[in-house]
Design an enzyme around this catalytic site. Structure first.
Site, short mmCIF file in Angstrom:
data_model
loop_
_atom_site.label_atom_id
_atom_site.label_comp_id
_atom_site.label_asym_id
_atom_site.label_seq_id
_atom_site.Cartn_x
_atom_site.Cartn_y
_atom_site.Cartn_z
CG HIS A 489 -66.82 -5.60 65.19
ND1 HIS A 489 -66.47 -5.16 66.50
CD2 HIS A 489 -67.70 -5.04 64.89
CE1 HIS A 489 -67.05 -4.02 66.64
NE2 HIS A 489 -68.10 -3.91 65.70
C1 LIG Z 1 -75.39 -5.41 62.60
C2 LIG Z 1 -73.85 -4.81 62.39
C3 LIG Z 1 -73.46 -4.00 63.22
C4 LIG Z 1 -72.60 -3.26 63.28
N1 LIG Z 1 -71.97 -2.37 63.90
C5 LIG Z 1 -70.89 -1.39 63.46
C6 LIG Z 1 -70.66 -0.13 64.22
O1 LIG Z 1 -71.56 0.24 64.86
N2 LIG Z 1 -69.39 0.23 63.81
C7 LIG Z 1 -68.46 -0.15 62.96
O2 LIG Z 1 -67.47 0.48 62.78
N3 LIG Z 1 -68.69 -1.47 62.61
C8 LIG Z 1 -69.77 -2.21 62.95
N4 LIG Z 1 -70.11 -3.38 62.16
C9 LIG Z 1 -68.95 -3.94 61.18
C10 LIG Z 1 -68.91 -3.27 59.98
O3 LIG Z 1 -70.11 -2.96 59.62
C11 LIG Z 1 -68.06 -4.33 59.01
O4 LIG Z 1 -67.00 -4.57 59.61
C12 LIG Z 1 -68.18 -3.81 57.49
O5 LIG Z 1 -69.12 -3.56 57.24
C13 LIG Z 1 -67.30 -4.82 56.74
O6 LIG Z 1 -67.21 -4.46 55.53
P1 LIG Z 1 -66.87 -5.52 54.46
O7 LIG Z 1 -66.68 -4.61 53.10
O8 LIG Z 1 -65.92 -5.93 54.69
O9 LIG Z 1 -68.22 -6.26 54.22
P2 LIG Z 1 -69.68 -5.88 54.01
O10 LIG Z 1 -70.00 -4.44 54.06
O11 LIG Z 1 -70.52 -6.70 54.69
O12 LIG Z 1 -69.90 -6.03 52.39
C14 LIG Z 1 -69.70 -7.42 51.64
C15 LIG Z 1 -70.88 -7.15 50.59
O13 LIG Z 1 -70.61 -8.36 49.51
C16 LIG Z 1 -71.97 -8.76 49.17
N5 LIG Z 1 -71.44 -10.28 48.93
C17 LIG Z 1 -71.27 -11.32 49.74
N6 LIG Z 1 -71.19 -12.29 49.03
C18 LIG Z 1 -71.21 -11.94 47.66
C19 LIG Z 1 -71.44 -12.87 46.42
N7 LIG Z 1 -71.06 -14.12 46.44
N8 LIG Z 1 -71.83 -12.32 45.30
C20 LIG Z 1 -72.05 -10.95 45.24
N9 LIG Z 1 -72.02 -10.05 46.27
C21 LIG Z 1 -71.60 -10.81 47.35
C22 LIG Z 1 -72.80 -8.69 50.25
O14 LIG Z 1 -74.09 -8.73 50.05
C23 LIG Z 1 -72.23 -7.47 50.88
O15 LIG Z 1 -72.92 -6.22 50.50
C24 LIG Z 1 -71.39 -3.98 62.26
C25 LIG Z 1 -71.77 -4.91 61.57
C26 LIG Z 1 -73.11 -5.38 61.66
C27 LIG Z 1 -73.56 -6.27 60.90
#
Ligand SMILES: Cc1cc2nc3c(=O)[nH]c(=O)nc-3n(C[C@H](O)[C@H](O)[C@H](O)COP(=O)(O)OP(=O)(O)OC[C@H]3O[C@@H](n4cnc5c(N)ncnc54)[C@H](O)[C@@H]3O)c2cc1C
Length: 557
Positions: A489
């Site tokens: 997280h």
């Molecule tokens: C293994 C795991 C288990 C988890 N379990 C849970 C759960 O059960 N319940 C829950 O609520 N939360 C859970 N989480 C946390 C939750 O999934 C994250 O907090 C949430 O997905 C974050 O969303 P985000 O949009 O900030 O980032 P992300 O969903 O990580 O999205 C970021 C995106 O940007 C892309 N990116 C990054 N850098 C670049 C770049 N330079 N150029 C182009 N693209 C790029 C990445 O590839 C990715 O697709 C878990 C996370 C993980 C990894």
């Protein structure tokens, strides 16, 4: 849509937030939107089968495969630090638990940023807007369902279901928790998640319901939305704002299948690259702590000491208990006929262990009477292993993983090189404060207290990790460092904050301070970590960002 290099909006990162933003912003057909994602499409079958989580973590098809620095709080261990690198981002590899957090988290945000747009009441509509809650499938036909429907949604894009499994061992754990004074709950999402019960998950009929499934797929037919996968954003294009003379973000440079391109954004760029990718890209673009940037030979475009600071994460302490006479996945999946039975159950009914989110049972409570609110979350699993990626133990055991929801330790994310393809340094700084070490010791004692209740006695539980010999705060905190790992997280690395907070990267409306045309809408915007899993709060943040972008566009028109 013609492949033009100029769009109204460019969204960087097709993860949890990015997919929702793409859907919302492209709903207005008069606007052109580009969504860029460094990872590939989400065709890999293990993404969609819930248990496939185990195969997506640390897999280059789906994961950035980051590693943390050796962490003093973890007795010098370095952890794998999974982040989704595929359509759907981390929502394509996460544990699917649906958890909004506690009302007091958002009261804290509103106070920290000085904006009532972030109170629980003001956030509730942004949770509800996209919810499609299974419990409301038959309508709000009873008083209980009517009360539920007042604060939970139906008919939105994000499917939320009860899990399709049942473990007698976990039912016994619920009984034991009740015997220890923790109430049962049917709903962890009402603003105060205290209690014990099965988690609800983002699944539809036993399949993962990622942000890409929920929000991107329905929008992909729109002619004004373009998606580029395999497109790595390497630097933001910064120029001067005609009106103010200050910095303005005009677009982004991409490396796509070996070809460098620059795409322009006339209305703005939205960074949704996640709590690791977002600060890394800001720093690579010259926005960050000056000494760090100069140290890597980068021009400082904007001194912003908060970029990459304030890293917060939930650290799970994986207490493991050996059992007698219990059915756990350890031995159920140990034989070929056990595996075949599990596979057949999934094929026939989409239920059983293959439909299993990694954690099935949840419990929120207080580490001690001095806590005004639940500050611990347990994730209970009818299985055990030494570490992710390792095989299940060959004896029956279960894991009562517990994390401090409100850690006071802080870490950092900082570029290790000016090369955009070099992974950043991630230093979580776990268990760095006396308070966090004390809560760690208290939480391991609480796990013992629950497991010692009469409801668990028939299994003759024996503490395998950390081991019953550890008793003092000091012993428990040290062993916590041995058995702890991230629960995935990370947040807070480009936080929102008040005007007078020099470490606030964003204003309260998610705009990057000092750079026009640039917003951050992802987990990095959180000032403090929520008291629960972080996917749902990120979707809520993205809803707000999309609405504010719309409102600003209308005001300009
Ligand atoms: C293994 C795991 C288990 C988890 N379990 C849970 C759960 O059960 N319940 C829950 O609520 N939360 C859970 N989480 C946390 C939750 O999934 C994250 O907090 C949430 O997905 C974050 O969303 P985000 O949009 O900030 O980032 P992300 O969903 O990580 O999205 C970021 C995106 O940007 C892309 N990116 C990054 N850098 C670049 C770049 N330079 N150029 C182009 N693209 C790029 C990445 O590839 C990715 O697709 C878990 C996370 C993980 C990894």
């Amino acid at each position: 849509m013609a492949d033009t290099a100029t769009f109204d909006h460019v969204i960087i990162g097709a993860g949890t937030a990015g997919c929702l933003l793409a859907n919302r912003l492209s709903a207005n057909g008069a606007r052109s939107v580009l969504l860029v994602e460094a990872g590939g499409k989400d065709g890999y079958h293990w993404i969609h089968v819930p248990v496939g989580y185990l195969y997506c973590i640390d897999n280059p098809r789906t994961d950035w495969r980051f590693r943390t620095e050796a962490d003093p709080g973890l007795n010098g261990r370095s952890l794998i630090y999974p982040r989704g690198k595929v359509l759907g981002g981390s929502s394509s590899i996460n544990g699917m638990i649906y958890m909004r957090g506690q009302a007091r988290d958002y009261a804290g945000w509103a106070a920290a940023v000085g904006d009532d747009a972030w109170t629980w009441d003001a956030c509730l509509p942004d949770f509800v807007r996209h919810e499609d809650h299974q419990r409301l499938d038959g309508g709000a036909t009873t008083d209980e369902l009517r009360r539920f429907a007042a604060s939970h949604g139906h008919g939105g894009e994000l499917r939320i279901e009860k899990q399709r499994l049942h473990w007698p061992l976990l039912d016994s754990f619920v009984e034991a928790a009740v015997q220890a004074g923790i109430p049962r709950t049917e709903d962890f999402n009402g603003g105060d998640n205290e209690g014990v019960g099965y988690f609800e998950v983002t699944q539809r009929k036993g399949r993962r319901w990622s942000s890409a499934r929920a929000f991107l797929r329905p929008a992909m037919g729109r002619r004004n939305l373009e998606l580029r996968t395999g497109a790595h954003a390497t630097t933001l294009s910064l120029g001067r704002d005609d009106a103010t003379g200050g910095l303005r973000c005009n677009g982004v440079q991409l490396l796509c299948n070996g070809t460098r391109t620059t795409v322009r954004a006339t209305q703005g760029v939205i960074l949704a690259a996640g709590a690791i990718g977002t600060p890394q890209l800001l720093q690579l673009s010259g926005i960050g702590p000056p000494e760090l940037l100069r140290g890597h030979g980068l021009e400082v475009r904007l001194a912003a000491p908060g970029v990459g600071a304030n890293l917060q994460d939930h650290l799970q302490l994986r207490a493991i208990y050996k059992l007698e006479g219990a059915r756990t996945l350890n031995t159920r999946a140990a034989t070929w006929w056990g595996k075949a039975g599990i596979g057949l159950e999934y094929l026939a009914r989409r239920s059983g262990p293959m439909s299993m989110a990694p954690s099935q049972l949840g419990l929120f409570t207080r580490s001690g009477p001095e806590q005004a609110h639940p500050n611990l979350e347990f994730h209970v699993q009818p299985l055990s292993l030494d570490a992710f990626g390792q095989p299940l133990h060959r004896f029956d055991a279960f894991t009562a993983s517990v994390c401090n929801l409100n850690p006071t330790s802080r870490g950092t994310v900082s570029i290790a090189s000016a090369d955009p393809f070099a992974p950043p340094r991630i230093a979580p700084g776990y268990l760095a404060t006396e308070e966090d070490r004390h809560v760690a010791a208290q939480s391991l004692r609480l796990a013992r207290r629950i497991v010692a209740q009469p409801a668990m006695a028939r299994y003759r539980p024996e503490e395998w990790r950390p081991g019953a010999a550890a008793q003092t705060d000091e012993e428990l905190a040290r062993l916590a460092g041995d058995i702890a790992t991230t629960i995935f997280h990370p947040v807070g690395t480009a936080k929102m904050g008040r005007d007078d907070d020099p470490t606030a990267v964003l204003d309260s409306r998610l705009r990057v301070r000092g750079v026009a045309g640039l917003r951050v809408a992802d987990a990095s915007a959180m000032p403090t970590i929520t008291s629960g899993n972080t996917n749902a709060p990120v979707l809520m943040i993205a809803e707000k960002a999309a609405r504010w972008i719309d409102e600003e566009a209308q005001a300009r028109a």
